[in-house]
Design a protein around this motif. Structure first.
Motif, PDB file in Angstrom:
ATOM      1  N   TRP A  72       0.837  -1.197   0.000  1.00 28.33           N
ATOM      2  CA  TRP A  72       0.000   0.000   0.000  1.00 28.33           C
ATOM      3  C   TRP A  72       0.876   1.253   0.000  1.00 28.33           C
ATOM      4  O   TRP A  72       0.583   2.223  -0.720  1.00 28.33           O
ATOM      5  N   ALA A  73       1.953   1.231   0.792  1.00 29.27           N
ATOM      6  CA  ALA A  73       2.870   2.371   0.823  1.00 29.27           C
ATOM      7  C   ALA A  73       3.524   2.568  -0.539  1.00 29.27           C
ATOM      8  O   ALA A  73       3.715   3.705  -0.990  1.00 29.27           O
ATOM      9  N   PHE A  74       3.856   1.472  -1.225  1.00 31.76           N
ATOM     10  CA  PHE A  74       4.465   1.563  -2.549  1.00 31.76           C
ATOM     11  C   PHE A  74       3.503   2.235  -3.536  1.00 31.76           C
ATOM     12  O   PHE A  74       3.897   3.119  -4.297  1.00 31.76           O
ATOM     13  N   ILE A  75       2.237   1.823  -3.506  1.00 31.91           N
ATOM     14  CA  ILE A  75       1.245   2.407  -4.408  1.00 31.91           C
ATOM     15  C   ILE A  75       1.051   3.891  -4.112  1.00 31.91           C
ATOM     16  O   ILE A  75       0.932   4.712  -5.021  1.00 31.91           O
ATOM     17  N   ARG A  76       1.067   4.270  -2.821  1.00 31.43           N
ATOM     18  CA  ARG A  76       0.842   5.661  -2.437  1.00 31.43           C
ATOM     19  C   ARG A  76       2.048   6.546  -2.707  1.00 31.43           C
ATOM     20  O   ARG A  76       1.895   7.729  -3.015  1.00 31.43           O
ATOM     21  N   GLN A  77       3.268   5.985  -2.597  1.00 30.94           N
ATOM     22  CA  GLN A  77       4.471   6.808  -2.633  1.00 30.94           C
ATOM     23  C   GLN A  77       5.259   6.711  -3.933  1.00 30.94           C
ATOM     24  O   GLN A  77       6.144   7.542  -4.179  1.00 30.94           O
ATOM     25  N   ALA A  78       4.972   5.723  -4.765  1.00 30.67           N
ATOM     26  CA  ALA A  78       5.767   5.526  -5.981  1.00 30.67           C
ATOM     27  C   ALA A  78       5.654   6.733  -6.903  1.00 30.67           C
ATOM     28  O   ALA A  78       4.575   7.272  -7.124  1.00 30.67           O
ATOM     29  N   LYS A  79       6.807   7.159  -7.424  1.00 34.15           N
ATOM     30  CA  LYS A  79       6.821   8.259  -8.392  1.00 34.15           C
ATOM     31  C   LYS A  79       6.754   7.720  -9.815  1.00 34.15           C
ATOM     32  O   LYS A  79       6.552   8.464 -10.764  1.00 34.15           O
ATOM     33  N   THR A  80       6.943   6.407  -9.979  1.00 38.40           N
ATOM     34  CA  THR A  80       6.787   5.749 -11.272  1.00 38.40           C
ATOM     35  C   THR A  80       5.340   5.272 -11.376  1.00 38.40           C
ATOM     36  O   THR A  80       4.933   4.387 -10.631  1.00 38.40           O
ATOM     37  N   PRO A  81       4.530   5.831 -12.262  1.00 36.25           N
ATOM     38  CA  PRO A  81       3.091   5.557 -12.225  1.00 36.25           C
ATOM     39  C   PRO A  81       2.676   4.208 -12.790  1.00 36.25           C
ATOM     40  O   PRO A  81       1.665   3.648 -12.371  1.00 36.25           O
ATOM     41  N   GLU A  82       3.452   3.657 -13.746  1.00 35.81           N
ATOM     42  CA  GLU A  82       2.967   2.481 -14.475  1.00 35.81           C
ATOM     43  C   GLU A  82       2.786   1.249 -13.586  1.00 35.81           C
ATOM     44  O   GLU A  82       1.774   0.547 -13.690  1.00 35.81           O
TER      45      GLU A  82
END
Length: 304
Positions: free
Chosen positions: A147-157
């Motif tokens: 969940w943190a990865f989805i919220r914080q990722a700057k790479t959208p794909e």
């Protein structure tokens, strides 16, 4: 890795969804199942979405121009935002409409075993796509939770593909349950209920993606961890203190850093220039995405 790993996950999803969409449409034509129709439109939308993500990666690589001096990195955010909107409109809204229609006007299924067989095959293909997205995401998510990865990722794909695939798998399970319950109970209303459930699921996923992509489009700065590293690296050597700093991602792989620095008093012009160059080099060594750095020496008026 963000571009390469993202591309691999997108292509895996594109191939899987194209095959699944064709199979589901065939199943719908044979069985008349609204769950199959909703899932067919969902897979068709997903296939189009993967194409948009690939287009965003391609257009983001254009060279900077006088009109767009910082390049086109945010194209990837724009197309990911469009993907979220398509998932909501073509996936969620259509499934809700079709499900409510089938609940109000239930129709018996024909050849339901065909639908079951297609859904089982689709689950296998979608699982492959989801597994690929998970493996590629692990390479960049570090110790962060999903969940943190989805919220914080700057790479959208990768977050987009992850959520799409997760939604697709759950949607297939709901469709299978709707068809199965319709066969077991002899009541075709369950097929409509399964379709409505798919619509609600896709709506939730689409809203999450819309919120995240909007945030990236508006402009997000460095994470707390990266910001601390940048400040620590700037405030070294002949730099006494960071007076003021701003960071901004102008693309998934490119961050802008602008700061005012208080330098050791009494430096000559050449020494000031060298101190600035050294500070830039330290930051780039620790935070490679900080590609555009603008530093300004200034008086530390807080101490005046």
């Amino acid at each position: 890795m963000s571009a390469g790993g993202g591309t691999k996950a997108i292509i895996a999803a594109l191939v899987a969804n194209a095959g699944i969409a064709a199979a589901k449409f065939t199943g719908f034509l044979i069985t008349g199942s609204s769950s199959m129709l909703a899932e067919s439109v969902h897979s068709l939308a997903d296939t189009s979405n993967q194409g948009l993500l690939l287009l965003g990666q391609k257009t983001s690589q254009r060279k900077a121009t006088r009109t767009h001096p910082f390049g086109f990195g945010r194209d990837r955010y724009f197309y990911s935002f469009i993907v979220a909107l398509m998932l909501f409109s073509l996936g969620s809204v259509f499934a809700l409409y079709e499900g409510i229609h089938k609940i109000s006007h239930p129709e018996d299924l024909t050849s339901p075993l065909v639908a079951v067989g297609i859904l089982v095959v689709a689950i296998g293909l979608e699982s492959y796509s989801f597994y690929t997205a998970i493996q590629e995401s692990k390479k960049i998510k570090g110790d962060a939770g999903w969940w943190a990865f989805i919220r914080q990722a700057k790479t959208p794909e990768l977050p987009v593909v992850l959520l799409e695939d997760a939604g697709a798998l759950l949607g297939l399970i709901f469709a299978l349950a709707g068809v199965g319950l319709s066969v077991i109970t002899g009541d075709p209303v369950w097929d409509g209920v399964g379709t409505v459930t798919i619509g609600v699921l896709l709506g939730i996923i689409a809203i999450i993606l819309i919120i995240e992509m909007k945030s990236l489009l508006i402009g997000e700065g460095a994470s707390e961890t990266d910001l601390d590293v940048i400040v620590d690296e700037l405030a070294a050597g002949k730099v006494e203190r960071v007076i003021h700093i701003r960071t901004l991602y102008i693309g998934p792989d490119e961050m802008l850093v602008a700061a005012k620095l208080a330098l050791v008093p009494g430096l000559e012009t050449a020494e000031i220039a060298q101190a600035i160059d050294d500070a830039e080099a330290r930051v780039r060594a620790k935070v490679p995405t900080a590609k555009l750095i603008y530093l300004e020496p200034d008086l530390d008026r807080a101490l005046a």
